[in-house]
Enzyme design. Sequence first.
Site, PDB file in Angstrom:
ATOM      1  N   THR A 143      23.267  35.837  42.004  1.00  0.00           N
ATOM      2  CA  THR A 143      24.462  35.603  42.846  1.00  0.00           C
ATOM      3  C   THR A 143      25.256  37.053  43.068  1.00  0.00           C
ATOM      4  O   THR A 143      25.521  37.996  42.330  1.00  0.00           O
ATOM      5  CB  THR A 143      25.312  34.886  41.697  1.00  0.00           C
ATOM      6  N   LYS A 218      27.829  28.871  46.230  1.00  0.00           N
ATOM      7  CA  LYS A 218      27.792  29.166  44.917  1.00  0.00           C
ATOM      8  C   LYS A 218      29.139  30.105  44.843  1.00  0.00           C
ATOM      9  O   LYS A 218      29.743  29.730  43.551  1.00  0.00           O
ATOM     10  CB  LYS A 218      26.656  30.201  44.361  1.00  0.00           C
ATOM     11  N   LYS A 293      32.918  39.567  38.289  1.00  0.00           N
ATOM     12  CA  LYS A 293      32.059  39.742  39.390  1.00  0.00           C
ATOM     13  C   LYS A 293      32.231  38.817  40.392  1.00  0.00           C
ATOM     14  O   LYS A 293      32.279  39.160  41.553  1.00  0.00           O
ATOM     15  CB  LYS A 293      30.871  40.044  38.863  1.00  0.00           C
TER      16      LYS A 293
END
Length: 345
Positions: A143, A218, A293
């Site tokens: 990711t 995502k 993050k």
Amino acid sequence: MPALRHALRRAPAAWKSACNRQSWTSVRCFSGSPMTQANWGFVGLGQMGYPMAKNLRAKIPATDSITIYDINESATSQFVEEANSAGPGASVTIAKSLQDVSRSSDTVITMLPQPKHVQAVYEEFIAGGLDKSNPRLFIDCSTIDVKTSLEVGSSIRALGHDFVDAPVSGGVVGASAATLTFMLGASDSVVGKAQPILEKMGKRIIHMGNPGTGIVGKLANNYLLAMSNVATAEAMNFGIKLGLEPKTLASLINCSTGKCWPSETNNPVPGVVEGAPSSRGYQGGFGVSLMSKDLKLAIAAADLAGAKLILAEPARKLYEDAEAHADCKGKDFSVVYKYLQLADK
């Protein structure tokens, strides 16, 4: 047209020709036939990558081979030890370098923590020389930000190889049980190559669109998760402080319009959901640092597309503050509930 949509929808002609290029060598590893020998590479044996690689090894033919690499040598040694104790299966080799992985593999899967790691790994692959006569498939399940993924993919395709972004949802539990959901960003011509591979490690593969869109999917999902987690923590916090019993409040929410994954499955209040990280001292699960993050990456993607995120900044600060607190650091992201309690004192 915004820059992001333009980048995602209009891949250069060189990319398209590379995606359409096939040979027996490039497709041989997708056959389930025991007569076919394939070479696989897996880079990144962290909390997610390790069980993913284990499931891959368990489901490919015993005639195949898999080359693994991680800077954590104990992880690679443990992987080989567990593979040997599991009985016959594909042979496992520990690579001495990243270039050993790219040179010896027909298909390479990467699962890495940060954009800088993905960029560095693929730069090493390219520096090692990628033989154009042997087209490879690179699958990045990390990711990261959209820009880095597009740049890395472009550099790989320019050399005549395929690259897809396929970030995952499902956490460590899903990785271990091979029930992950993969959000696949790939040209139509490459979907058929990538899907049967991802099915060895997951349950659902959703083709989001062209390269880069897997990352977008995502980040959009995790942005919503970040918001619903905060909202659940706040709602539970003030409801309990006003005298409601935690399980009663959760039961109400979960049969009403406030129901969501954080309220039902990953409730942030200890004791409400048995087995949830909050009921285990917030151990395991999806780390608060990782959510912080991902939220930053979602904000960057929205900025790139010119999309306004009104709730993003307050949530970002909350996750950062929780991550920095000694009692919350290193815990599951639902620990924001505990942080709210600490902040109330």
